[in-house]
Design a protein around this motif. Structure first.
Motif, PDB file in Angstrom:
ATOM      1  N   ILE A  12     -37.335  62.929  28.891  1.00  0.00           N
ATOM      2  CA  ILE A  12     -36.626  63.485  27.740  1.00  0.00           C
ATOM      3  C   ILE A  12     -37.600  64.382  26.977  1.00  0.00           C
ATOM      4  CG2 ILE A  12     -35.189  62.960  25.750  1.00  0.00           C
ATOM      5  CD1 ILE A  12     -34.236  61.711  28.428  1.00  0.00           C
ATOM      6  N   THR A  13     -37.265  65.651  26.871  1.00  0.00           N
ATOM      7  CA  THR A  13     -38.106  66.602  26.141  1.00  0.00           C
ATOM      8  C   THR A  13     -37.552  66.796  24.741  1.00  0.00           C
ATOM      9  OG1 THR A  13     -38.639  67.752  28.203  1.00  0.00           O
ATOM     10  CG2 THR A  13     -39.091  68.921  26.134  1.00  0.00           C
ATOM     11  N   PHE A  14     -38.381  66.498  23.740  1.00  0.00           N
ATOM     12  CA  PHE A  14     -37.966  66.638  22.346  1.00  0.00           C
ATOM     13  C   PHE A  14     -38.497  67.956  21.784  1.00  0.00           C
ATOM     14  CE2 PHE A  14     -37.587  62.073  22.972  1.00  0.00           C
ATOM     15  CZ  PHE A  14     -36.434  61.754  22.256  1.00  0.00           C
ATOM     16  N   ILE A  15     -37.581  68.766  21.282  1.00  0.00           N
ATOM     17  CA  ILE A  15     -37.877  70.055  20.671  1.00  0.00           C
ATOM     18  C   ILE A  15     -37.634  69.917  19.152  1.00  0.00           C
ATOM     19  CG2 ILE A  15     -37.249  72.505  20.643  1.00  0.00           C
ATOM     20  CD1 ILE A  15     -38.447  71.613  23.268  1.00  0.00           C
ATOM     21  N   PRO A  16     -38.474  70.484  18.297  1.00  0.00           N
ATOM     22  CA  PRO A  16     -39.526  71.479  18.554  1.00  0.00           C
ATOM     23  C   PRO A  16     -40.923  70.901  18.769  1.00  0.00           C
ATOM     24  CG  PRO A  16     -39.151  71.318  16.215  1.00  0.00           C
ATOM     25  CD  PRO A  16     -38.201  70.359  16.847  1.00  0.00           C
ATOM     26  N   ILE A  20     -42.735  65.105  25.703  1.00  0.00           N
ATOM     27  CA  ILE A  20     -41.962  64.651  26.863  1.00  0.00           C
ATOM     28  C   ILE A  20     -42.071  63.132  26.934  1.00  0.00           C
ATOM     29  CG2 ILE A  20     -41.688  64.752  29.356  1.00  0.00           C
ATOM     30  CD1 ILE A  20     -42.884  67.553  29.285  1.00  0.00           C
ATOM     31  N   ALA A  21     -40.948  62.468  26.802  1.00  0.00           N
ATOM     32  CA  ALA A  21     -40.902  61.010  26.802  1.00  0.00           C
ATOM     33  C   ALA A  21     -40.320  60.510  28.118  1.00  0.00           C
ATOM     34  CB  ALA A  21     -40.052  60.518  25.638  1.00  0.00           C
ATOM     35  N   HIS A  36     -41.564  56.811  20.948  1.00  0.00           N
ATOM     36  CA  HIS A  36     -42.490  57.920  21.180  1.00  0.00           C
ATOM     37  C   HIS A  36     -42.875  58.632  19.885  1.00  0.00           C
ATOM     38  CE1 HIS A  36     -40.974  57.116  25.205  1.00  0.00           C
ATOM     39  NE2 HIS A  36     -42.064  57.686  25.656  1.00  0.00           N
ATOM     40  N   GLY A  37     -42.656  57.948  18.772  1.00  0.00           N
ATOM     41  CA  GLY A  37     -43.165  58.442  17.506  1.00  0.00           C
ATOM     42  C   GLY A  37     -42.481  59.682  16.979  1.00  0.00           C
ATOM     43  N   ILE A  38     -41.213  59.878  17.304  1.00  0.00           N
ATOM     44  CA  ILE A  38     -40.486  61.059  16.841  1.00  0.00           C
ATOM     45  C   ILE A  38     -39.557  60.641  15.710  1.00  0.00           C
ATOM     46  CG2 ILE A  38     -38.833  62.855  17.495  1.00  0.00           C
ATOM     47  CD1 ILE A  38     -40.073  62.285  20.420  1.00  0.00           C
ATOM     48  N   SER A 107     -52.531  55.967  19.394  1.00  0.00           N
ATOM     49  CA  SER A 107     -52.751  56.326  20.789  1.00  0.00           C
ATOM     50  C   SER A 107     -53.411  57.695  20.887  1.00  0.00           C
ATOM     51  CB  SER A 107     -51.414  56.336  21.548  1.00  0.00           C
ATOM     52  OG  SER A 107     -50.751  55.110  21.367  1.00  0.00           O
ATOM     53  N   GLU A 108     -54.547  57.760  21.516  1.00  0.00           N
ATOM     54  CA  GLU A 108     -55.279  59.012  21.629  1.00  0.00           C
ATOM     55  C   GLU A 108     -54.529  60.009  22.494  1.00  0.00           C
ATOM     56  OE1 GLU A 108     -57.929  59.871  20.038  1.00  0.00           O
ATOM     57  OE2 GLU A 108     -58.193  57.952  19.035  1.00  0.00           O
ATOM     58  N   GLY A 109     -54.452  61.257  22.011  1.00  0.00           N
ATOM     59  CA  GLY A 109     -53.904  62.332  22.824  1.00  0.00           C
ATOM     60  C   GLY A 109     -52.399  62.347  22.924  1.00  0.00           C
ATOM     61  N   SER A 110     -51.742  61.403  22.284  1.00  0.00           N
ATOM     62  CA  SER A 110     -50.284  61.356  22.383  1.00  0.00           C
ATOM     63  C   SER A 110     -49.742  60.557  21.224  1.00  0.00           C
ATOM     64  CB  SER A 110     -49.855  60.709  23.704  1.00  0.00           C
ATOM     65  OG  SER A 110     -48.464  60.457  23.704  1.00  0.00           O
ATOM     66  N   THR A 111     -48.521  60.863  20.824  1.00  0.00           N
ATOM     67  CA  THR A 111     -47.879  60.060  19.787  1.00  0.00           C
ATOM     68  C   THR A 111     -47.083  58.917  20.395  1.00  0.00           C
ATOM     69  OG1 THR A 111     -45.961  61.504  19.835  1.00  0.00           O
ATOM     70  CG2 THR A 111     -47.657  61.992  18.202  1.00  0.00           C
TER      71      THR A 111
END
Length: 655
Positions: A12-16, A20-21, A36-38, A107-111
């Motif tokens: 699942i790609t979250f825009i903007p 990518i989850a 995924h922290g959105i 989490s390093e490098g990612s939400t």
């Protein structure tokens, strides 16, 4: 049930935000965003009633029939809480819905929040194989004869001895003798004898060789039930001991709750005249209710259960068997026994065959019981090299530290906060309970998710931890658990008892009232988490360890299964260790009871384990109170114990 490797996944790609989850087919879109922290504006808990989580979705998805939006509105978007992903999708979160985008993460490098894997307790159970505590033997008894001195008992003994079972001279229960004349004269003398396995005194504790008698051949049908007798809830599994499978499972709240939320109140209730009998009957009523539910599920009579195995803390074990628990509470906290003999169902009032025995997993001490022995047994670390921290989180927090070389344990009273008790709008983990919570930084507006995505009716233990962690990271809560002055934060308000934060407004709640988190609620959580972490640090000091020495942390209990480890570390409940060292084992007590029910070796191992585990009494340890007081802050007064949390707070302050 499919293994994780067999579950279909999609992206699942979250825009903007261009995140990518990875999700499982069928996952709820709002839950994917949460994991995924959105940040998506969702204030009703995902019940589909506030209409604020509108997003645009392209790809393979499905909407529930209860979509809040009218057909003419759906062209402009759908509700994330009503959307299931069926394949790869692109999700555009409108500015009005996303507010300020992604949430802070450790989490390093990612939400993305790390989804921890579990320890496969079922695999451990299957590894042990099936060698039941009782066995069945079908025999045909010769018809009665006119011989002088001939008896039904003699005829049965002769038939069994032909099959290699030496019944002659063995004691037979009087109730079984009362059944004997009828059973032996039906179906042409064909009967099935239930026998104590190999007359193993270490397991059967003096049970007679002949445990039960049934008409006809039932030797290919051998069933047992495993119980986890918890302070708050009782779980049960109906086991097919021939196939080594679970036929049915049921759970319910322990009816003893009406006598108090913790074991101390239960013991006090037992001290009253007739109290022990009443408190015992409450848990027996719960067990019988579960037995009836499972019998209906699998279509079998309760009398087909050959025996039961129960694991519970020391107080629960005493009460179930109607053994006076009062001296567990009183110094020097000496239980009547750690090892209980099997007891017949008729004696306990259980709805099994009156002759079916109940076996109890042995206890370690007054405050570390058979539930911990069962969980440690099924976890397997007690016979392995990795240094392990085992934690069972609930009303009491039990801790075991060690490996195959040594095992030390402790228990701390966490109180009912982890179960939603002592919290103004606290509830148990039920449908509608707030279980996940995020904040939009600038104005502290919430994103709330409930169990079952129903209207919010309160907040459960895992939701409480997640909420306090989010409020702390957002700077709304101070390290001492007090709210920052409410200027500019609409959700904070003054009350007679101090400040409180409005989690869900009345219009979106199930009960039509605001659901809030008060400063008193936060203090109760701080007490609970401080007790658990102080127990961990005190136990580590006894063996000269520091947290970095743990190869793995195993989290047991139904509450632990829903715990967000990152958030638990953030508030100072768990050691600040890499997330890949944490594993969930679910209900270890129930899994261990199942293992011992179907495996004679498992029961022997549980008795050996109860002897091996050394207990440390935190109540007389001078360090414990110092550690407890130090833990009454977020995350802790000793910042060096939580380096990752300290660094995260520094980055947020700087950025």
């Amino acid at each position: 049930m499919r293994s994780p490797s067999e579950i279909e996944t999609c992206h699942i790609t979250f825009i903007p935000d261009n995140i990518i989850a990875e999700a499982a087919v069928g996952d709820n879109l709002l839950k994917v965003a949460v994991d995924h922290g959105i940040h998506i504006d969702a204030t009703c808990g995902g019940a589909g009633v506030c209409g604020k989580c509108r997003v645009e979705v392209q790809g393979d998805y499905r909407l529930s029939e209860a979509d809040y939006l009218h057909e003419d509105e759906q062209e402009a978007g759908v509700l994330a809480c009503r959307c299931e992903v069926l394949g790869d999708c692109t999700v555009t979160v409108p500015e009005a819905t996303r507010v300020t985008g992604t949430l802070p993460s450790r989490s390093e490098g990612s939400t993305r929040r790390v989804r921890l894997t579990g320890l496969d307790a079922d695999a451990r159970v299957h590894e042990c194989g099936v060698s039941p505590l009782l066995t069945k033997q079908c025999v045909t008894v010769e018809p009665p004869a006119a011989d002088v001195g001939s008896t039904d008992r003699f005829r049965l003994a002769a038939a069994l001895e032909k099959q290699g079972v030496p019944l002659r001279g063995s004691l037979i229960d009087i109730e079984l003798m009362r059944r004997m004349p009828t059973v032996l004269r039906e179906q042409d003398g064909q009967v099935t004898a239930t026998l104590s396995a190999q007359r193993d005194d270490a397991i059967c504790g003096g049970l007679p060789l002949l445990v039960n008698l049934e008409t006809g051949d039932t030797s290919e049908k051998l069933y047992a039930v495993a119980f986890d007798i918890g302070t708050t809830s009782v779980w049960a599994q109906w086991l097919d001991l021939k196939a080594g499978t679970v036929l049915a499972e049921a759970a319910d709240y322990n009816d003893q709750i009406r006598f108090g939320a913790d074991v101390i109140n239960r013991i006090l209730a037992c001290k009253k005249e007739g109290g022990l009998s009443r408190v015992r009957q409450a848990v027996v009523d719960t067990m019988n209710r579960l037995l009836e539910q499972m019998a209906e599920q699998c279509g079998l009579p309760l009398t087909s259960l050959a025996y039961a195995v129960a694991a519970g803390n020391t107080t629960m074990s005493h009460i179930l068997l109607e053994v006076d628990p009062r001296h567990i509470q009183l110094a020097p906290h000496v239980p009547v026994t750690r090892f209980f003999p099997p007891v017949k169902a008729a004696t306990l009032g259980l709805s099994l065959d009156s002759q079916a025995p109940l076996f109890s997993i042995p206890n370690v001490s007054a405050w570390v019981g058979g539930d911990i022995v069962a969980g440690a047994l099924v976890a397997g670390f007690t016979d392995d090299d990795p240094m392990t921290l085992y934690i069972d989180l609930g009303t009491n927090g039990e801790i075991v530290v060690g490996n195959k070389e040594f095992l030390m344990s402790a228990s701390c009273s966490a109180g009912p906060a982890f179960e939603g008790g002592g919290i103004k709008h606290g509830v148990r983990a039920m449908k509608g309970a707030i279980e996940d919570f995020h904040l939009n930084g600038p104005d502290a507006e919430p994103m709330v998710l409930t169990i079952g995505q129903a209207r919010a009716n309160g907040i459960c233990g895992s939701g409480l931890i997640n909420t306090v962690a989010a409020l702390f990271l957002a700077g709304v809560l101070q390290p001492n658990g007090k709210y920052i002055a409410p200027d500019g934060i609409r959700r904070l308000r003054e009350t007679e008892d101090g400040l409180e934060y409005v989690l869900v407004e009345a219009a979106n709640s199930a009960g039509g009232q605001d659901i809030t988190l008060t400063e008193v609620d936060v203090e109760n959580l701080l007490r609970a988490k401080a007790a658990v972490f102080a127990g961990i640090t005190t136990l580590m000091s006894e063996v000269g360890m520091d947290p970095s020495m743990f190869d793995q942390v195993l989290i047991a209990g139904s509450f632990g299964q829903s715990l967000d480890v990152e958030r638990a570390i953030t508030i100072g409940l768990l050691p600040d260790l890499p997330l890949d060292r944490f594993r969930f084992i679910g209900n270890g007590s129930l899994a261990g009871a199942r293992l011992t029910a179907q495996c004679m070796d498992g029961f022997r191992w549980s008795e050996a384990l109860a002897h091996r585990i050394t207990y440390i009494d935190l109540g007389v340890n001078p360090r414990f109170m110092d550690d407890y007081v130090a833990g009454m802050f977020l995350p802790h007064t000793a910042g060096h114990l939580f380096p990752a949390v300290t660094e995260l707070l520094r980055r947020q302050k700087d950025g």
